[in-house]
Design a protein around this motif. Structure first.
Motif, short mmCIF file in Angstrom:
data_model
loop_
_atom_site.label_atom_id
_atom_site.label_comp_id
_atom_site.label_asym_id
_atom_site.label_seq_id
_atom_site.Cartn_x
_atom_site.Cartn_y
_atom_site.Cartn_z
N MET A 1 0.89 -1.34 -0.02
CA MET A 1 -0.09 0.02 0.11
C MET A 1 0.70 1.23 -0.11
O MET A 1 0.58 2.29 -0.65
N GLU A 2 1.88 1.27 0.73
CA GLU A 2 2.69 2.46 0.78
C GLU A 2 3.66 2.58 -0.43
O GLU A 2 3.50 3.68 -0.96
N ALA A 3 3.86 1.50 -1.07
CA ALA A 3 4.71 1.57 -2.32
C ALA A 3 3.51 2.14 -3.51
O ALA A 3 3.94 3.13 -4.14
N ASP A 4 2.34 1.57 -3.51
CA ASP A 4 1.38 2.02 -4.44
C ASP A 4 0.74 3.49 -4.31
O ASP A 4 0.75 4.17 -5.26
N SER A 5 0.53 4.00 -2.99
CA SER A 5 0.06 5.29 -2.77
C SER A 5 0.88 6.47 -2.46
O SER A 5 0.47 7.66 -2.46
N GLY A 6 2.20 5.82 -2.09
CA GLY A 6 3.34 6.95 -1.49
C GLY A 6 2.98 7.38 -0.25
O GLY A 6 3.35 8.34 0.34
N ILE A 7 1.84 6.77 0.28
CA ILE A 7 1.64 7.51 1.68
C ILE A 7 2.07 6.68 2.88
O ILE A 7 2.13 5.33 2.61
N ARG A 8 2.70 7.15 3.87
CA ARG A 8 3.47 6.39 4.85
C ARG A 8 2.37 6.40 6.11
O ARG A 8 1.96 7.29 6.56
N LEU A 9 2.20 5.15 6.38
CA LEU A 9 0.92 4.96 7.52
C LEU A 9 1.56 5.48 8.91
O LEU A 9 2.70 5.20 9.14
N ALA A 10 0.83 6.43 9.55
CA ALA A 10 1.24 6.88 10.61
C ALA A 10 0.75 6.07 12.14
O ALA A 10 1.40 5.86 13.02
N GLU A 11 -0.37 5.21 11.65
CA GLU A 11 -1.03 4.46 12.69
C GLU A 11 -2.10 3.57 11.91
O GLU A 11 -2.48 4.03 10.75
N LEU A 12 -2.53 2.44 12.55
CA LEU A 12 -3.45 1.70 11.64
C LEU A 12 -4.74 1.39 12.54
O LEU A 12 -4.67 1.02 13.92
#
Ligand SMILES: Nc1ncnc2c1ncn2[C@@H]1O[C@H](COP(=O)(O)OP(=O)(O)O)[C@@H](O)[C@H]1O
Ligand SMILES: O=P(O)(O)OC[C@H](O)CO
Length: 506
Positions: free
Chosen positions: A401-412
């Motif tokens: 998901m991070e690779a596809d969206s470029g968004i780095r997850l801050a929390e889940l």
């Protein structure tokens, strides 16, 4: 005048729930019943559609009785459901032609390998946002058309109807053979492999590939529909005419129930399988990393909102397997106690690819493995490896998901039956390196369906209003050091490699 409560029916893989909510999203009543899992041969998983409808009627009646309400006090009803599971039934009698083929069922593997060999992978990715997989409904429906003789004849005459479980439930709730409506919503339709994500309509070229007559497919509607799909009948389980106007696949419903309504917000639901969804707004983001692109929801005339999804087939189901097939525990929560009898996994990894590998690998030829076994290993290690597998599989999809969206997850944000397992939630935070956060209302799937229904009839005024009901209950901070995290995860990756190529296709 609209009644003071909203009801949601959550028809899941293992059980059916009915829940009643009030305006502040408090749970007023809940009733739940399990149904049989039918395994006719290895790789096949079925449900009895009539049993599902009976359980539904029971839980609806029981939830009303528990809350001392009548159907007249319910302003609207929303449906949420296990997705992809495929039912074909006769329009006049309401009788299914065969059992439901469940999403986990792999009987369509030959159909899928054939589609791959014909070079269709790109077409499905572009139009439906999906890889070719036994997971989705299209190949299941093709299998039924090819293997149950009277289905094709009846489908061409317009007498055989196809539906996922949402469609089946809504058809019965609104009258069944006596005028039941044949509808689905964008979130469910996007799991069939048959819907074009841009037009939000069935794709004629794809229908042709599978030999599916269009007239057997339901009409695709918004997930929250002010036009109403229909009304329940006064002779049905609600005993009154209640608007049926919310329909969401269960994982998309959990996204709504978690109030993850802004671009970049994500949630992971830990049930039979686990499903991580990232809201990408009105943008259809293609995945290069093995995720799927799916319709998340469409409220009334608003635009369709899309999501990237990491679908993991087996997480809680592996705990059930320890319970039902190996007899290591008596109840699912006991797995935590057993896992705590050991310090760590003792060097083993359990890769539970019982239905092949889903995201991010999509390998039909994978099957489950336990690697690293020595005489040191005991049942505690197996329990621990089972829980850890859930967390590792989640990291696999988070990385994609991070690779596809470029968004780095801050929390889940997490929800579902497994999130009451403290060991798992801590290990998940450790292996991701970000906190896991559980909301006060962990019944987010039902809540999402209730929101969809309530928004359609003005019970709630806007999606903004529902954001205020999300409240944090518990947060697990990562405690593991980086070196250990990466060493453990590298071991998992090696184990995953060992699961590939087990089934050979001629
Ligand atoms: N405390 C627990 N620890 C680990 N797994 C659990 C626990 N409680 C429930 N589960 C697992 O969670 C799943 C049930 O969660 P639920 O959200 O109800 O699933 P579903 O909607 O897929 O039927 C089951 O697979 C069960 O084995
Ligand atoms: O019923 P659940 O919670 O196991 O969810 C199943 C998913 O919808 C399958 O895609």
């Amino acid at each position: 005048m609209a009644g003071p409560y909203v009801m949601a029916i959550d028809q899941g893989t293992t059980s059916t729930r009915a829940m009643v909510f009030d305006r502040e999203s408090n749970v007023i009543a809940l009733d739940q019943r399990e149904h049989r899992q039918i395994y006719p041969q290895p790789g096949w998983v079925e449900h009895d559609p009539m049993e599902i409808w009976e359980r539904t009627q029971e839980v609806v009646r029981n939830a009303l009785a528990k809350s001392n309400l009548t159907g007249r006090e319910i302003a609207a009803i929303g449906i949420t459901n296990q997705r992809e599971t495929t039912i074909v039934w006769n329009k006049r009698s309401g009788k299914p032609y065969m059992n439901a083929i469940v999403w986990q069922d792999t009987r369509t593997d030959q159909i899928c390998t054939q589609l791959e060999r014909q070079g269709y992978a790109q077409l499905y990715r572009e139009r439906a946002g999906l890889p070719i997989s036994t997971y989705f409904s299209g190949p299941k429906l093709q299998w039924i058309l090819e293997n149950v003789p009277e289905v094709r004849r009846d489908a061409e005459r317009g007498e055989a109807l196809f539906g996922n479980v949402d469609t089946w439930e809504i058809w019965w709730l609104t009258g069944g053979p006596d005028g039941g409506v044949h509808v689905t919503d964008v979130s469910n339709a996007s799991r069939t492999m048959l819907m074009n994500l841009r037009t939000l309509d069935w794709d004629d070229e794809i229908l042709k590939i599978h030999g599916i007559p269009r007239q057997m497919l339901p009409q695709i509607r918004p997930s929250s529909d002010p036009q109403l799909y229909g009304k329940t009948t006064s002779f049905g389980p609600l005993g009154a005419e209640v608007p049926v106007c919310g329909d969401l696949g269960d994982q998309q419903a959990a996204l709504v129930g978690q109030a993850s309504l802004d671009v970049g917000m994500a949630k992971n639901t830990y049930g039979t399988g686990s499903f991580l969804l990232l809201n990408t707004g009105t943008e259809i983001v293609p995945s290069k990393s093995g995720l799927i692109t799916t319709a998340a929801y469409k409220f009334g005339n608003g635009p369709c909102i899309y999501a990237l999804e990491g679908s993991i087939a087996i997480t809680g189901a592996a705990v059930q397997w320890l319970r039902d097939n190996l007899g290591l525990i008596k109840t699912s929560p006991e797995v935590e106690e057993l896992a705590r009898t050991v310090e760590d996994n003792g060097g083993i990894y359990f890769v539970p690819y019982f239905s092949g590998a889903f995201a991010p690998y999509w390998r039909l030829d994978a099957r489950g493995v336990i690697v690293g076994l020595t005489r040191f290993i005991n049942k505690g290690h197996i329990a621990r490896a089972t829980l850890e597998a859930t967390a590792y599989q989640t990291r696999d999809v988070v990385e994609a998901m991070e690779a596809d969206s470029g968004i780095r997850l801050a929390e889940l944000r997490v929800d579902g039956g497994m999130v009451f397992n403290e060991l798992l939630m801590q290990f998940q935070a450790d292996i991701l390196g970000v906190p896991t956060v559980r909301p006060v209302i962990a019944e987010t799937t039902s809540l999402g369906a209730a929101y969809a229904a309530g928004l359609a009839v003005g019970y709630w005024n806007s999606p903004e209003e529902i954001r205020q009901y999300w409240k944090e209950d518990k947060r697990w901070q990562p405690q593991m050091d980086e070196a250990r995290r990466e060493k453990l995860y590298a071991g998992w990756k090696k184990a995953v490699e060992r699961s590939f190529g087990w089934v050979e296709y001629s």
